[in-house]
Design a protein around this motif. Structure first.
Motif, mmCIF file in Angstrom:
data_model
loop_
_atom_site.group_PDB
_atom_site.id
_atom_site.type_symbol
_atom_site.label_atom_id
_atom_site.label_comp_id
_atom_site.label_asym_id
_atom_site.label_seq_id
_atom_site.Cartn_x
_atom_site.Cartn_y
_atom_site.Cartn_z
ATOM 1 N N SER A 111 -6.041 -2.696 -11.283
ATOM 2 C CA SER A 111 -4.806 -2.920 -10.549
ATOM 3 C C SER A 111 -4.360 -4.363 -10.683
ATOM 4 C CB SER A 111 -5.006 -2.586 -9.074
ATOM 5 O OG SER A 111 -3.878 -2.945 -8.331
ATOM 6 N N VAL A 144 2.357 1.674 -3.485
ATOM 7 C CA VAL A 144 1.374 2.148 -4.462
ATOM 8 C C VAL A 144 1.138 3.647 -4.283
ATOM 9 C CG1 VAL A 144 -1.053 1.974 -5.158
ATOM 10 C CG2 VAL A 144 0.294 -0.100 -4.796
ATOM 11 N N ARG A 145 1.034 4.111 -3.037
ATOM 12 C CA ARG A 145 0.844 5.546 -2.785
ATOM 13 C C ARG A 145 2.053 6.345 -3.251
ATOM 14 N NH1 ARG A 145 -1.014 3.487 2.123
ATOM 15 N NH2 ARG A 145 -3.274 3.456 2.211
ATOM 16 N N ALA A 146 3.233 5.862 -2.939
ATOM 17 C CA ALA A 146 4.457 6.566 -3.349
ATOM 18 C C ALA A 146 4.576 6.603 -4.870
ATOM 19 C CB ALA A 146 5.686 5.893 -2.734
ATOM 20 N N ARG A 147 4.191 5.532 -5.521
ATOM 21 C CA ARG A 147 4.247 5.484 -6.981
ATOM 22 C C ARG A 147 3.266 6.484 -7.586
ATOM 23 N NH1 ARG A 147 1.863 2.726 -11.313
ATOM 24 N NH2 ARG A 147 3.322 2.353 -13.014
ATOM 25 N N ALA A 148 2.079 6.594 -7.003
ATOM 26 C CA ALA A 148 1.096 7.563 -7.495
ATOM 27 C C ALA A 148 1.617 8.985 -7.344
ATOM 28 C CB ALA A 148 -0.224 7.392 -6.748
ATOM 29 N N MET A 149 2.258 9.270 -6.221
ATOM 30 C CA MET A 149 2.839 10.604 -6.028
ATOM 31 C C MET A 149 3.938 10.862 -7.052
ATOM 32 S SD MET A 149 2.961 11.006 -1.875
ATOM 33 C CE MET A 149 4.003 12.449 -1.935
ATOM 34 N N ASN A 191 1.826 15.362 -1.159
ATOM 35 C CA ASN A 191 0.741 14.736 -1.890
ATOM 36 C C ASN A 191 -0.182 15.842 -2.404
ATOM 37 O OD1 ASN A 191 -0.981 12.870 -2.938
ATOM 38 N ND2 ASN A 191 -1.613 12.010 -0.978
ATOM 39 N N ALA A 229 0.834 -1.206 0.000
ATOM 40 C CA ALA A 229 0.000 0.000 0.000
ATOM 41 C C ALA A 229 0.867 1.253 0.000
ATOM 42 C CB ALA A 229 -0.938 -0.005 1.201
ATOM 43 N N GLY A 230 1.913 1.259 0.784
ATOM 44 C CA GLY A 230 2.834 2.394 0.809
ATOM 45 C C GLY A 230 3.531 2.583 -0.526
ATOM 46 N N SER A 246 -4.294 -5.319 -6.400
ATOM 47 C CA SER A 246 -5.350 -5.154 -5.395
ATOM 48 C C SER A 246 -6.273 -6.374 -5.356
ATOM 49 C CB SER A 246 -6.165 -3.899 -5.700
ATOM 50 O OG SER A 246 -6.875 -4.069 -6.898
#
Length: 106
Positions: A98, A28-33, A74, A25-26, A101
């Motif tokens: 995804s 995926v969030r970092a990749r989106a940023m 973000n 999850a971390g 997911s």
């Protein structure tokens, strides 16, 4: 003593770590940023604008644009919309299936 040190394969470590749902999850969030940061930098550079020029058009400090481009903050959808307006572009957001997911139907 003459011991050989065993080398650690980074890909193996990463693969094992990404099996942990919290780590994934971390990631995926970092990749989106990072994707947002790269998109902001690309549009700004394509339009031949400085970070200061974009920020001025937004009425925000240049440091905000720098933090977004560095993926150190973000960006909200509102901020991304303001960047689009400041660069004379349109903000487009999309979703795709995804690979990682859970398959939910709720």
């Amino acid at each position: 003593m003459n011991r050989k040190k065993e080398l650690i394969d980074f890909d193996d470590v990463a693969e094992r770590a990404l099996r942990n749902p919290e780590v994934m999850a971390g990631y995926v969030r970092a990749r989106a940023m990072r994707l947002a940061a790269d998109a902001v930098r690309k549009v700004r550079q394509t339009k031949k604008l400085s970070q200061a020029e974009v920020a001025h058009a937004m009425g925000k400090p240049q440091s905000l644009v720098a933090r977004i481009e560095g993926a150190r903050t973000n960006a909200t959808v509102e901020t991304l919309y303001e960047i689009a307006e400041a660069t004379g572009t349109e903000l487009v957001i999309s979703f795709k299936k995804s690979k990682t997911s859970d398959k939910r139907k709720d």
